[in-house]
Design an enzyme around this catalytic site. Structure first.
Site, PDB file in Angstrom:
ATOM      1  N   ASP A 127      -7.169   4.251  -4.168  1.00 11.08           N
ATOM      2  CA  ASP A 127      -7.795   4.086  -2.685  1.00 11.08           C
ATOM      3  C   ASP A 127      -8.337   5.556  -2.651  1.00 11.08           C
ATOM      4  OD1 ASP A 127      -7.816   2.192  -0.534  1.00 11.08           O
ATOM      5  OD2 ASP A 127      -7.271   4.035   0.340  1.00 11.08           O
ATOM      6  N   LYS A 131       0.886  -1.055   0.140  1.00 13.33           N
ATOM      7  CA  LYS A 131      -0.006   0.195  -0.037  1.00 13.33           C
ATOM      8  C   LYS A 131       0.878   1.327   0.019  1.00 13.33           C
ATOM      9  CE  LYS A 131      -4.379   0.814   0.290  1.00 13.33           C
ATOM     10  NZ  LYS A 131      -5.533  -0.082  -0.122  1.00 13.33           N
TER      11      LYS A 131
HETATM   12  P1  NDP Z   1     -13.009   7.609  -2.193  1.00 12.84           P
HETATM   13  O1  NDP Z   1     -11.925   8.866  -2.112  1.00 12.84           O
HETATM   14  O2  NDP Z   1     -13.589   7.438  -3.592  1.00 12.84           O
HETATM   15  O3  NDP Z   1     -14.253   8.006  -1.332  1.00 12.84           O
HETATM   16  C1  NDP Z   1     -13.973   8.172  -0.082  1.00 12.84           C
HETATM   17  C2  NDP Z   1     -15.107   8.495   0.846  1.00 12.84           C
HETATM   18  O4  NDP Z   1     -15.186   8.443   2.111  1.00 12.84           O
HETATM   19  C3  NDP Z   1     -15.374   9.830   0.482  1.00 12.84           C
HETATM   20  O5  NDP Z   1     -17.176  10.075   0.344  1.00 12.84           O
HETATM   21  C4  NDP Z   1     -15.110  10.728   1.742  1.00 12.84           C
HETATM   22  O6  NDP Z   1     -15.628  11.790   1.949  1.00 12.84           O
HETATM   23  C5  NDP Z   1     -15.189   9.463   2.720  1.00 12.84           C
HETATM   24  N1  NDP Z   1     -14.254   9.757   3.740  1.00 12.84           N
HETATM   25  C6  NDP Z   1     -13.072   9.583   3.596  1.00 12.84           C
HETATM   26  N2  NDP Z   1     -12.189   9.795   4.875  1.00 12.84           N
HETATM   27  C7  NDP Z   1     -13.172  10.204   5.839  1.00 12.84           C
HETATM   28  C8  NDP Z   1     -13.309  10.368   7.062  1.00 12.84           C
HETATM   29  N3  NDP Z   1     -12.028  10.455   7.629  1.00 12.84           N
HETATM   30  N4  NDP Z   1     -14.473  10.572   7.696  1.00 12.84           N
HETATM   31  C9  NDP Z   1     -15.460  10.450   7.092  1.00 12.84           C
HETATM   32  N5  NDP Z   1     -15.735  10.153   5.732  1.00 12.84           N
HETATM   33  C10 NDP Z   1     -14.423  10.040   5.061  1.00 12.84           C
HETATM   34  O7  NDP Z   1     -12.303   6.504  -1.731  1.00 12.84           O
HETATM   35  P2  NDP Z   1     -12.937   4.785  -2.066  1.00 12.84           P
HETATM   36  O8  NDP Z   1     -14.299   4.881  -2.170  1.00 12.84           O
HETATM   37  O9  NDP Z   1     -11.989   4.390  -3.143  1.00 12.84           O
HETATM   38  O10 NDP Z   1     -12.359   4.262  -0.499  1.00 12.84           O
HETATM   39  C11 NDP Z   1     -13.296   4.367   0.451  1.00 12.84           C
HETATM   40  C12 NDP Z   1     -12.918   3.133   1.194  1.00 12.84           C
HETATM   41  O11 NDP Z   1     -12.641   1.661   0.803  1.00 12.84           O
HETATM   42  C13 NDP Z   1     -11.610   3.110   1.912  1.00 12.84           C
HETATM   43  O12 NDP Z   1     -11.446   2.533   3.115  1.00 12.84           O
HETATM   44  C14 NDP Z   1     -10.499   2.303   0.955  1.00 12.84           C
HETATM   45  O13 NDP Z   1      -9.389   1.807   1.385  1.00 12.84           O
HETATM   46  C15 NDP Z   1     -11.603   1.050   0.876  1.00 12.84           C
HETATM   47  N6  NDP Z   1     -11.204   0.412  -0.604  1.00 12.84           N
HETATM   48  C16 NDP Z   1     -11.335   0.915  -1.664  1.00 12.84           C
HETATM   49  C17 NDP Z   1     -11.127  -0.103  -2.874  1.00 12.84           C
HETATM   50  C18 NDP Z   1     -10.871   0.754  -4.069  1.00 12.84           C
HETATM   51  O14 NDP Z   1     -10.848  -0.090  -5.137  1.00 12.84           O
HETATM   52  N7  NDP Z   1     -11.147   2.035  -4.466  1.00 12.84           N
HETATM   53  C19 NDP Z   1     -10.867  -1.321  -2.653  1.00 12.84           C
HETATM   54  C20 NDP Z   1     -11.107  -1.425  -1.408  1.00 12.84           C
HETATM   55  C21 NDP Z   1     -11.263  -1.045  -0.237  1.00 12.84           C
HETATM   56  P3  NDP Z   1     -14.728  13.248   1.820  1.00 12.84           P
HETATM   57  O15 NDP Z   1     -15.014  13.611   0.318  1.00 12.84           O
HETATM   58  O16 NDP Z   1     -15.734  14.184   2.474  1.00 12.84           O
HETATM   59  O17 NDP Z   1     -13.743  13.239   2.222  1.00 12.84           O
HETATM   60  O1  2IT Z   2      -7.805  -1.661  -0.413  1.00 12.56           O
HETATM   61  C1  2IT Z   2      -8.032  -2.250  -1.682  1.00 12.56           C
HETATM   62  O2  2IT Z   2      -8.070  -3.512  -1.964  1.00 12.56           O
HETATM   63  C2  2IT Z   2      -7.798  -1.123  -2.922  1.00 12.56           C
HETATM   64  N1  2IT Z   2      -7.666   0.053  -2.498  1.00 12.56           N
HETATM   65  C3  2IT Z   2      -7.595  -1.727  -4.387  1.00 12.56           C
HETATM   66  C4  2IT Z   2      -6.145  -2.372  -4.349  1.00 12.56           C
HETATM   67  C5  2IT Z   2      -6.002  -2.663  -5.616  1.00 12.56           C
HETATM   68  O3  2IT Z   2      -4.837  -2.799  -6.224  1.00 12.56           O
HETATM   69  O4  2IT Z   2      -6.849  -2.801  -6.630  1.00 12.56           O
END
Ligand code: NDP
Ligand code: 2IT
Length: 445
Positions: free
Chosen positions: A167, A127
């Site tokens: 992420d 990561k």
């Molecule tokens: P994005 O940046 O697309 O969206 C993040 C969302 O979460 C936004 O709505 C943001 O609000 C909110 N958020 C972030 N930090 C905080 C906080 N401290 N408190 C409250 N709300 C918060 O990210 P993703 O959707 O890609 O990721 C979301 C989660 O999913 C993370 O935990 C990530 O690790 C996990 N994840 C992502 C994957 C991926 O493929 N993208 C795969 C697997 C897991 P704001 O805009 O106000 O900051």
């Molecule tokens: O938390 C996760 O699994 C991710 N942010 C996606 C990682 C990836 O390599 O697609």
């Protein structure tokens, strides 16, 4: 030395990783299942096996200088933690968020190592990211930051060695800028990043994969309780990549999505967020980068400043924002209001105390390691498509994603099912552990 005592192990880990509370939390959650398991499986009672499993291969920290729109020189800190490559190349996303620290990146890399171990393909865990805050930055500033970040990261990544993706704060725009800079410096880059736009080598359905995969996992879980998603009320948190696509798939499968949120507040929609509202949200969030507070009136949703979704009664909860977003109080509210299943779209969104509250209420919680594995799974499919040069159609990728989520679900059952009860946390932890431990032992790591 034999492994006997969880408390002793954790206190040594905390000493060695001083101040890294998220990393210690992630390790503790796994070790609570691993310690009793090892007592019954002496083949894993191997000297220092757990120390070897919790020490990252390497953690790189670097400076990222960039120029803002006022012409002022700025600097942020970049990270890449290459946690473990016994199963394959380091694989895991990049996070740009002001809360990013070494502890956060190490916890995410550790979780990723276990998550990837549940997948049918061979992927190691890593990561990275930066404490750079993309909020309020112009497109030009994002571009300059991404270029500078890659100028340093390029020393550490390579196709088949370490393959980052997105992420929090890193979506297809940022991946595009990062990829462009990689190719300016090194020509051969097709498989060095995933999450690329499909028009230049990305996989179809990668943007949707984490959210869709999480809902496919929910379907598998509900089957075990002879239930389905049709008509079920769902609270989703976040309004980013994972949250919006989870909401879209839930709505498509007949569930009623009541909420979404961002770090400022939440929206509530009693009749459920339908496809029209979700399509509007996608443009407003992904392209125009607007806040929920601005969008709520047009959507016809109520907006609650400073609130999270967890006080809203629902049958299923999908925390899809960030780590530790559900504390003990929120968990108790969900339990009291009749929530029965929690699927973690985010990584480690439930605090340790909240996990205990869920157990008390009989809420079935599926950890992110399993529930959100669809994103990295389709990243693995993107690597396969890049390696062969043959892209798959959207429906081919979707079919493969469904099969993979079913497979991950079955792996959880292997170690988490006892009679009628299923403990998905234990199932994911132990299934991941066994494959990693055997590979570490076989390779002498
Ligand atoms: P994005 O940046 O697309 O969206 C993040 C969302 O979460 C936004 O709505 C943001 O609000 C909110 N958020 C972030 N930090 C905080 C906080 N401290 N408190 C409250 N709300 C918060 O990210 P993703 O959707 O890609 O990721 C979301 C989660 O999913 C993370 O935990 C990530 O690790 C996990 N994840 C992502 C994957 C991926 O493929 N993208 C795969 C697997 C897991 P704001 O805009 O106000 O900051
Ligand atoms: O938390 C996760 O699994 C991710 N942010 C996606 C990682 C990836 O390599 O697609």
């Amino acid at each position: 030395m034999t492994v006997q005592n969880l408390e002793h192990f954790m206190s040594e880990l905390a000493l060695k990783n001083s101040g890294e509370k998220e990393f210690c939390q992630a390790v503790q959650e796994v070790m609570e299942d691993v310690f009793p398991f090892i007592r019954e499986h002496p083949e894993f009672n191997d000297p220092y096996l757990l120390e070897r499993l919790t020490e990252p291969d390497r953690a790189v920290m670097f400076r990222v200088p960039w120029l803002d729109d006022q012409g002022i020189r700025r600097v942020n800190r970049g990270y890449r933690v290459q946690f473990c490559n016994v199963l394959g190349p380091y694989k895991g996303g990049l996070r740009f968020h002001p809360t990013v620290s070494l502890s956060i990146i190490k916890f995410l890399a550790f979780e990723q190592t276990f998550k990837n171990s549940l997948l049918p393909m061979g992927l190691g865990g890593g990561k990275g990211g930066s404490d750079f805050d993309p909020r309020g930055k112009s497109d030009q500033e994002i571009f300059k930051f991404c270029q500078s970040f890659m100028t340093e990261l390029i020393r550490h990544i390579e196709n088949r060695r370490d393959v980052p993706a997105g992420d929090i704060g890193v979506g297809s725009r940022e991946i595009g800028y990062l990829f462009g800079q990689y190719k300016r410096i090194k020509d051969d880059g097709a498989g060095v990043l995933t999450g690329k736009d499909a028009i230049y080598g990305g996989s179809l359905l990668r943007p949707e994969a984490t959210g869709y995969g999480c809902v496919y996992f929910a379907e598998e879980v509900l089957k075990h309780y002879s239930e389905g998603l049709e008509g079920k009320t769902c609270c989703v948190s976040g309004s980013g990549n994972v949250a919006i696509y989870a909401a879209e798939k839930l709505n498509a499968l007949g569930a009623r999505v009541l909420t979404l949120s961002d770090s400022s507040g939440m929206i509530y929609c009693a009749e459920g967020l339908d496809q029209e509202k979700l399509s509007y949200l996608m443009v407003a969030k992904f392209r125009q980068r607007r806040r929920l507070s601005e969008i709520a009136p047009t959507l016809g949703c109520e907006y609650f400043e400073g609130k999270t979704p967890w006080h809203v009664p629902c049958r299923l909860a999908f925390p899809c924002a960030t780590q530790n977003e559900i504390d003990a109080e929120a968990a108790a509210q969900l339990g009291q209001n009749g929530c029965r299943w929690v699927l973690e779209g985010a990584n480690m969104p439930v605090t340790r105390e909240a996990g205990q509250v869920f157990r008390k209420f009989g809420v079935v919680a599926v950890p992110g390691k399993a529930a959100n594995a669809g994103g990295v799974a389709v990243s693995g499919l993107e690597m396969a498509q890049n390696a062969t040069g043959l892209p798959w159609s959207r429906s081919e990728v979707d079919e493969k994603l469904k099969l993979i989520m079913r497979d991950v679900h079955n792996r959880c059952l292997d170690y988490g099912k006892s009679g009628k009860d299923i403990n998905y946390i234990k199932g994911a932890n132990l299934s991941g552990f066994v494959r990693l431990a055997m590979s570490i032992q076989a390779q002498g790591f």
